[in-house]
Design an enzyme around this catalytic site. Structure first.
Site, PDB file in Angstrom:
ATOM      1  N   ARG A 221     -41.662  -5.070  17.513  1.00  0.00           N
ATOM      2  CA  ARG A 221     -42.015  -5.573  16.190  1.00  0.00           C
ATOM      3  C   ARG A 221     -42.574  -4.421  15.358  1.00  0.00           C
ATOM      4  O   ARG A 221     -43.274  -3.546  15.879  1.00  0.00           O
ATOM      5  CB  ARG A 221     -43.070  -6.680  16.285  1.00  0.00           C
ATOM      6  N   HIS A 269     -32.933  -4.425  12.730  1.00  0.00           N
ATOM      7  CA  HIS A 269     -33.376  -5.453  13.690  1.00  0.00           C
ATOM      8  C   HIS A 269     -32.164  -6.054  14.417  1.00  0.00           C
ATOM      9  O   HIS A 269     -31.902  -7.259  14.332  1.00  0.00           O
ATOM     10  CB  HIS A 269     -34.165  -6.568  12.976  1.00  0.00           C
TER      11      HIS A 269
END
Ligand code: NAP
Ligand code: GLV
Length: 306
Positions: A221, A269
């Site tokens: 993250r 991502h």
């Protein structure tokens, strides 16, 4: 059994169709404000309003491995939160991280720049022993990644909350062993969940403890990393660069310095995508087991936050 589906940024129709065919007999509907209360929910980053209305939920099935977005919300008190475990993600993560490790170790970015200038120039081979890879997080994804990297004969070390014994991986655990883990790492791979304990963990101090010339691969993250500290460590010469797949704000804003930094690689991502068919099969299997009162994998510990 009534299942409500509330997934932000996701094309929802194929999920409804897939869940209906995997769970015949269940009533599966997309959530709308004011919808009747359901027994279970299938979610990705739902709004707080959804959870406020759906107080009777017994199970909340997250269509991702990370539950950090969900853990920031007020959840119905008796709902069990279940995340995806693997569901086709660990092999993707292993190939993505091995690629990033090898690209850095074999200096493939340098060869690409040479090619653009029509330049034929060898670089001196690097020794694997000088590039120990440290994997933060030895869960479903981290363990697979550590073993995939070890198969290329890099020295591999791993760090987790609880002690582990993995073949071919030197294991460190807990805050007491964090510095020792960092001190022997030249390629750092982050596969921790984002929790209050791990947010901003990769800051000036931590990055400064890595071996000189370290390279950071963040596939967990964005909020694990203090962006300015990472850039300062690269510009100051302590770090060689970084491969970043995740960011504090996604999509990464157009004016963010990561985009243009010559030693930072940005991907959107994408290191391990949720695969719809595998995920629906896993959720359906877990839901049936849950209804029979059997134990299931991937239940989130609300106290730990992952
Ligand atoms: P997991 O199975 O829950 O593993 C988490 C690991 O982190 C465990 O080994 C755990 O230690 C360790 N850990 C947690 N808190 C820690 C702490 N404070 N100190 C040290 N170690 C700690 O999770 P996973 O399925 O491997 O997924 C990991 C993360 O990858 C997800 O949370 C998500 O953020 C990210 N992810 C990213 C993508 C992408 O496309 N970029 C895709 C999927 C997942 P213990 O084993 O001792 O509990
Ligand atoms: C993706 O980032 C996930 O958590 O599954």
């Amino acid at each position: 059994m009534r299942i409500t589906v509330c997934c932000t940024d996701t094309k929802i129709a194929p999920w409804l169709e897939g869940l209906r065919s995997a769970l015949p007999g269940a009533e599966v509907e997309e959530w709308r404000p004011g919808a009747p209360e359901a027994d279970h929910a299938v979610v990705w980053a739902p709004p707080q309003a959804f959870l406020d209305e759906q107080q009777a939920l017994r199970g909340i099935f997250n269509i991702g491995a990370g539950v950090d977005a969900l853990m920031k919300l007020r959840l119905p008190p008796r709902a069990v939160v279940v995340r995806l475990d693997d569901a086709g993600m660990s092999v993707q993560m292993a190939e993505f991280v091995c690629h990033a490790v090898i690209r850095h170790f074999r200096e493939l970015d340098g060869y690409e720049r040479d090619e653009a200038q029509g330049k034929w120039g060898f670089r001196k081979p690097r020794a694997r022993a000088d590039y120990p890879v440290g994997v933060m997080g030895l869960g479903v994804l981290g363990e697979r990644v550590a073993q995939a990297v070890a198969a290329f004969e890099f020295p591999v070390r791993g760090w987790s909350r609880s002690a582990k014994h993995l073949s071919g991986v030197e294991c460190f655990a807990g805050t007491a062993q964090f510095d020792a883990f960092l001190a022997g790492t030249r390629i750092l791979v982050n596969l921790l969940p984002l929790t209050p304990d791990t947010e901003n963990l990769l800051d000036r101090q931590t990055l400064g403890k890595l071996l000189p010339g370290a390279y950071v691969i963040n596939v967990a993250r964005g909020a694990h990393v203090v962006d300015e500290d990472l850039i300062a460590a690269i510009d100051g010469g302590h770090l060689a660069g970084a491969a970043l797949d995740v960011f504090r704000i996604e999509p990464l804003p157009a004016d963010h310095p990561f985009w243009r930094h010559p030693k930072i690689t940005v991907t959107p991502h994408t290191s391990a995508r949720t695969l719809r068919e595998e995920s629906i099969a896993q959720i359906a299997r877990k839901l049936r087991a849950f209804e029979r009162g059997e134990p299931i994998a991937g239940v989130v510990d609300r106290m730990k936050g992952y």
